[in-house]
Motif scaffolding. Structure first.
Motif, mmCIF file in Angstrom:
data_model
loop_
_atom_site.group_PDB
_atom_site.id
_atom_site.type_symbol
_atom_site.label_atom_id
_atom_site.label_comp_id
_atom_site.label_asym_id
_atom_site.label_seq_id
_atom_site.Cartn_x
_atom_site.Cartn_y
_atom_site.Cartn_z
ATOM 1 N N ALA A 306 0.547 -13.847 -22.765
ATOM 2 C CA ALA A 306 0.084 -12.848 -22.885
ATOM 3 C C ALA A 306 -0.908 -11.442 -22.621
ATOM 4 O O ALA A 306 -0.550 -10.502 -21.756
ATOM 5 N N ASP A 307 -1.281 -12.067 -22.565
ATOM 6 C CA ASP A 307 -3.199 -11.536 -22.472
ATOM 7 C C ASP A 307 -3.669 -11.338 -21.334
ATOM 8 O O ASP A 307 -5.101 -10.831 -20.772
ATOM 9 N N ILE A 308 -2.826 -12.230 -20.563
ATOM 10 C CA ILE A 308 -3.565 -12.314 -19.140
ATOM 11 C C ILE A 308 -2.507 -12.211 -18.227
ATOM 12 O O ILE A 308 -0.801 -12.869 -18.004
ATOM 13 N N GLU A 309 -2.548 -11.242 -16.797
ATOM 14 C CA GLU A 309 -1.276 -11.302 -15.470
ATOM 15 C C GLU A 309 -2.102 -11.205 -14.151
ATOM 16 O O GLU A 309 -2.635 -10.381 -14.229
ATOM 17 N N VAL A 310 -1.421 -12.043 -13.935
ATOM 18 C CA VAL A 310 -2.200 -12.258 -12.751
ATOM 19 C C VAL A 310 -1.273 -12.307 -11.461
ATOM 20 O O VAL A 310 -0.151 -11.631 -11.166
ATOM 21 N N LEU A 311 -2.162 -11.327 -10.920
ATOM 22 C CA LEU A 311 -1.949 -10.050 -9.468
ATOM 23 C C LEU A 311 -1.066 -10.962 -8.347
ATOM 24 O O LEU A 311 -0.997 -10.920 -7.073
ATOM 25 N N GLY A 312 -2.743 -11.909 -8.083
ATOM 26 C CA GLY A 312 -2.119 -12.310 -7.143
ATOM 27 C C GLY A 312 -3.055 -13.590 -6.963
ATOM 28 O O GLY A 312 -4.150 -13.766 -7.602
ATOM 29 N N PRO A 313 -3.382 -14.331 -6.094
ATOM 30 C CA PRO A 313 -2.725 -14.083 -4.766
ATOM 31 C C PRO A 313 -1.232 -14.486 -5.115
ATOM 32 O O PRO A 313 -0.750 -15.042 -6.349
ATOM 33 N N GLU A 315 0.798 -17.124 -4.444
ATOM 34 C CA GLU A 315 1.746 -18.357 -4.787
ATOM 35 C C GLU A 315 1.050 -19.059 -6.093
ATOM 36 O O GLU A 315 2.022 -19.111 -6.772
ATOM 37 N N LEU A 316 0.572 -18.472 -6.466
ATOM 38 C CA LEU A 316 -0.675 -19.024 -8.268
ATOM 39 C C LEU A 316 0.397 -18.141 -8.965
ATOM 40 O O LEU A 316 1.041 -18.552 -10.102
ATOM 41 N N ARG A 317 1.173 -16.342 -8.448
ATOM 42 C CA ARG A 317 1.659 -15.551 -9.514
ATOM 43 C C ARG A 317 3.674 -16.736 -9.457
ATOM 44 O O ARG A 317 3.742 -16.420 -10.473
ATOM 45 N N ALA A 318 3.694 -16.990 -8.384
ATOM 46 C CA ALA A 318 4.592 -17.616 -8.840
ATOM 47 C C ALA A 318 4.422 -18.693 -9.703
ATOM 48 O O ALA A 318 5.843 -18.992 -9.976
ATOM 49 N N ARG A 319 4.259 -19.751 -9.596
ATOM 50 C CA ARG A 319 3.796 -20.915 -9.652
ATOM 51 C C ARG A 319 3.979 -20.352 -11.518
ATOM 52 O O ARG A 319 3.823 -21.052 -12.390
ATOM 53 N N ILE A 320 2.664 -20.107 -11.984
ATOM 54 C CA ILE A 320 3.036 -19.415 -13.445
ATOM 55 C C ILE A 320 4.326 -18.655 -14.192
ATOM 56 O O ILE A 320 5.171 -19.164 -15.132
ATOM 57 N N ALA A 321 4.540 -18.043 -13.005
ATOM 58 C CA ALA A 321 6.073 -17.841 -13.394
ATOM 59 C C ALA A 321 6.538 -18.466 -13.955
ATOM 60 O O ALA A 321 7.441 -18.959 -14.469
ATOM 61 N N ALA A 322 7.244 -19.745 -12.652
ATOM 62 C CA ALA A 322 8.016 -20.649 -13.494
ATOM 63 C C ALA A 322 7.797 -21.344 -14.252
ATOM 64 O O ALA A 322 8.277 -22.054 -14.476
ATOM 65 N N THR A 323 5.824 -21.903 -14.114
ATOM 66 C CA THR A 323 6.166 -22.953 -15.524
ATOM 67 C C THR A 323 6.342 -22.034 -16.681
ATOM 68 O O THR A 323 7.301 -22.684 -17.977
ATOM 69 N N ALA A 324 6.034 -20.619 -17.051
ATOM 70 C CA ALA A 324 6.294 -19.877 -18.127
ATOM 71 C C ALA A 324 7.628 -19.734 -18.238
ATOM 72 O O ALA A 324 7.838 -20.422 -19.356
ATOM 73 N N ALA A 325 9.235 -19.964 -17.195
ATOM 74 C CA ALA A 325 9.898 -19.566 -17.495
ATOM 75 C C ALA A 325 11.073 -21.152 -17.983
ATOM 76 O O ALA A 325 11.658 -21.308 -18.770
ATOM 77 N N ALA A 326 10.281 -22.117 -17.444
ATOM 78 C CA ALA A 326 10.410 -23.288 -17.367
ATOM 79 C C ALA A 326 10.584 -23.808 -19.612
ATOM 80 O O ALA A 326 10.627 -24.338 -19.709
#
Length: 333
Positions: A306-313, A315-326
């Motif tokens: 939780a010490d980083i948030e990807v703002l862009g691009p 596609e990368l933000r979506a991949r990290i969100a999906a991986t974190a949800a899994a």
């Protein structure tokens, strides 16, 4: 100081032979006019210094003159003992020679400098490899080093990362480099039956990991690096080229103070070069980080939690969100 500069001129001419005033000025970081004055001072002191005029001219010492200056400053003596890294020297087969040379140097020092050199060795230890890196076996390193020194063409079976993984190569070695505890040989391809081709463009040198050499034969064919080849300058250019090819994308992120402290060296350098305070989260930092690949970025950024948030691009933000949800779903309590 002028006295130390005069000594440096003597030592440079003694070790390199003829040098122009411009070359001496570059080495000493002074003006050519200053070199002229220093040379006059040496001549007035009785040093047999001769200057040749013309485009190929320069200064040289006559009659085999050699200075017998052996004085070392305190800092010089300390640096000499600190520079002898025993691990790499032993890997090259020079561990015993290094120990003998240091013993002779220590015996030649006056008592005060000897004491300071001993303190330096007792209080500083250089460990070049990365913290978690295990020692890599490099069985052919002494043979490669000997071929580099004597200028002999190598025939190797080399393992690389892409298919076909195992390949046979004939190499003209130019030099050895130790980087982060790993040995590399800089060499040019030696195609055909002759190690030294007819005059023409030299093949571009490449970099090979010595620990990936599986079989090796040192031939009797002689060859040398092309005129003017500078190993250190070549390595610097190759390193920058590697970084440029490695990082082909970017990611915009915001980082907490703890996340900033946990960054790797490359990302930390990117933040230092262009990071700014985040306008929305106090104490956080916004920055653009180099990205090697999406897979590498996902793994590296998820490690920061939780010490980083990807703002862009996006596609990368979506991949990290999906991986974190899994990951959250798999660890649901």
């Amino acid at each position: 100081m002028k006295s130390s500069r005069l000594v440096m001129i003597l030592l440079l001419l003694q070790t390199r032979g003829r040098m122009t005033a411009a070359e001496l000025a570059r080495e000493l970081e002074v003006s050519v006019r200053t070199v002229y004055r220093d040379v006059e001072a040496l001549g007035a002191a009785g040093v047999p210094l001769y200057g040749d005029a013309g485009h190929r001219g320069g200064y040289r010492l006559l009659g085999g003159y050699r200075t017998r200056l052996t004085g070392l400053s305190s800092g010089e003596a300390e640096a000499l003992f600190l520079s002898g890294v025993p691990g790499p020297a032993a890997e090259l087969g020079l561990g015993r020679d290094l120990a003998a040379a240091q013993l002779k140097l220590r015996a030649a020092l006056p008592p005060q400098l000897r004491e300071q050199a001993d303190r330096m060795r007792a209080r500083f230890h250089l460990d070049a490899p990365g913290w978690y890196a295990r020692g890599t076996q490099v069985p052919f390193l002494p043979e490669v080093a000997d071929a580099v020194w004597r200028g002999r063409v190598l025939e190797v079976r080399y393992r690389r990362w892409k298919e076909p993984t195992d390949v046979d190569r004939r190499l003209r070695p130019y030099g050895l480099v130790l980087k982060a505890g790993r040995w590399y040989v800089v060499a040019a391809p030696a195609e055909g039956s002759h190690a030294c081709p007819e005059p023409g463009p030299e093949p571009a040198p490449r970099t090979y990991r010595v620990d990936q050499i599986m079989e090796l034969a040192v031939t009797a064919e002689e060859c040398a690096p092309p005129p003017g080849f500078d190993l250190a300058a070549h390595w610097e250019r190759a390193r920058e080229d590697f970084r440029a090819r490695l990082y082909r994308a970017q990611a915009e992120v915001r980082l907490s103070p703890r996340g900033l402290a946990r960054l790797n060296a490359d990302d930390a350098a990117a933040v230092a070069a262009g990071g700014v305070p985040d306008p929305e989260l106090a104490g956080w930092t916004r920055a653009v980080l180099p990205v090697e690949s999406p897979d590498h970025a996902v793994a590296a950024y998820l490690a920061l939690g939780a010490d980083i948030e990807v703002l862009g691009p996006p596609e990368l933000r979506a991949r990290i969100a999906a991986t974190a949800a899994a990951v959250a779903e798999r660890h649901r309590v």
